[in-house]
Enzyme design. Structure first.
Site, short mmCIF file in Angstrom:
data_model
loop_
_atom_site.label_atom_id
_atom_site.label_comp_id
_atom_site.label_asym_id
_atom_site.label_seq_id
_atom_site.Cartn_x
_atom_site.Cartn_y
_atom_site.Cartn_z
N LYS A 13 0.93 -1.09 0.08
CA LYS A 13 0.18 -0.05 0.03
C LYS A 13 0.80 1.30 -0.01
CE LYS A 13 -2.18 -0.67 3.79
NZ LYS A 13 -1.46 -2.05 4.34
N ARG A 88 -8.79 1.48 9.99
CA ARG A 88 -8.46 0.08 10.32
C ARG A 88 -9.44 -0.85 11.19
NH1 ARG A 88 -2.73 0.47 8.88
NH2 ARG A 88 -1.62 -0.72 10.43
N ARG A 123 11.82 -6.37 3.49
CA ARG A 123 11.64 -4.86 3.31
C ARG A 123 12.66 -3.96 4.24
NH1 ARG A 123 5.61 -2.77 4.27
NH2 ARG A 123 5.67 -3.46 6.31
N ARG A 155 12.20 -2.05 9.73
CA ARG A 155 11.46 -1.56 10.86
C ARG A 155 11.25 -2.36 12.12
NH1 ARG A 155 5.68 -0.02 7.84
NH2 ARG A 155 4.78 -0.89 9.76
N ARG A 166 0.48 -8.59 13.57
CA ARG A 166 -0.30 -7.45 12.92
C ARG A 166 -1.23 -8.08 12.04
NH1 ARG A 166 4.70 -4.62 10.32
NH2 ARG A 166 3.27 -3.59 9.14
#
Ligand code: AMP
Length: 213
Positions: A13, A88, A123, A155, A166
């Site tokens: 996203k 969310r 990532r 991250r 998550r």
């Protein structure tokens, strides 16, 4: 154009929001980035949200809403925006309606869980400018260094045990928004498997259509 980007963590996203916003002059509003910056700079908001984020849990609705209100009131958002990571849950979707924030389309990015885990595992995010790379799919020219010269890091919440939390939060709280927006005729779906360019082309194509088509 006022868009909401919806989809599981790792689906891309943020990457697509950045490109789309640069191309169309829209404000990229990522609540995750706003909250991470608050944590990094030690603001009172950062102090309140840190422990939720470290555990991969959603931050309380009222705190995110306050941050969103401030950001949406900035001048650049007047020309249109992409809400990347908000709402969310159903309560946040209702908050958005109550704030009279009109949404033209909700783009739902879909991909199977194995693809998400691989993407998140690869990532790397720039400490300085927030640009996101992927060591498998979109590596930096020089390992661990961003084009801006900043250092690339993993991250905190991309660690495996946090990612599982998550994904669980997403399945329980965020996924019901798919039907919520489909029922309102706002949803367009983008198959997010494939390389970045292919998915981006699908996105441009999808937002050219209305949710009812
Ligand atoms: P993201 O960068 O969108 O994956 O968000 C990172 C983290 O920030 C999430 O795991 C949540 O802890 C928090 N967060 C971001 N957006 C929201 C939101 N709309 N509501 C609650 N928590 C959020």
């Amino acid at each position: 154009m006022r868009l909401v980007f919806l989809g599981p963590p790792g689906v891309g996203k943020g990457t697509h929001a950045k490109v789309l916003c640069a191309k169309h002059g829209l404000a990229h509003i990522s609540t995750g980035e706003i909250l991470r910056e608050a944590v990094a700079s030690g603001t009172p908001l950062g102090g309140k949200v840190r422990s939720y984020m470290e555990r991969g849990l959603l931050v309380p609705d009222e705190l995110v809403l306050q941050a969103l209100r401030r950001r949406i009131a900035e001048p650049d958002a007047g020309a249109g925006f992409v809400l990347d990571g908000y709402p969310r849950n159903l309560k946040q979707a209702k908050d958005l309606e109550r704030e009279r924030v009109r949404v033209d389309r909700v783009v739902y990015f879909s991909a199977p869980e194995e693809a998400l885990l691989k993407r998140i595992g690869g990532r790397r995010t720039c400490e300085a400018c927030n640009r996101v790379y992927n060591v498998y799919f979109d590596p930096p020219a020089e390992p661990e260094v961003c084009a801006c010269g900043g250092r690339l890091v993993v991250r905190e919440d991309d660690r495996e045990e946090v990612v599982r939390a998550r994904l669980k939060e997403y399945a329980e709280k965020t996924a019901p928004l798919i039907e919520h927006y489909r029922a309102r005729g706002l949803l367009v779906e983008v198959d997010a498997e494939g390389d970045i360019k292919t998915v981006y082309d699908r996105l441009e194509n999808a937002i050219g259509k209305t949710g009812r088509e």
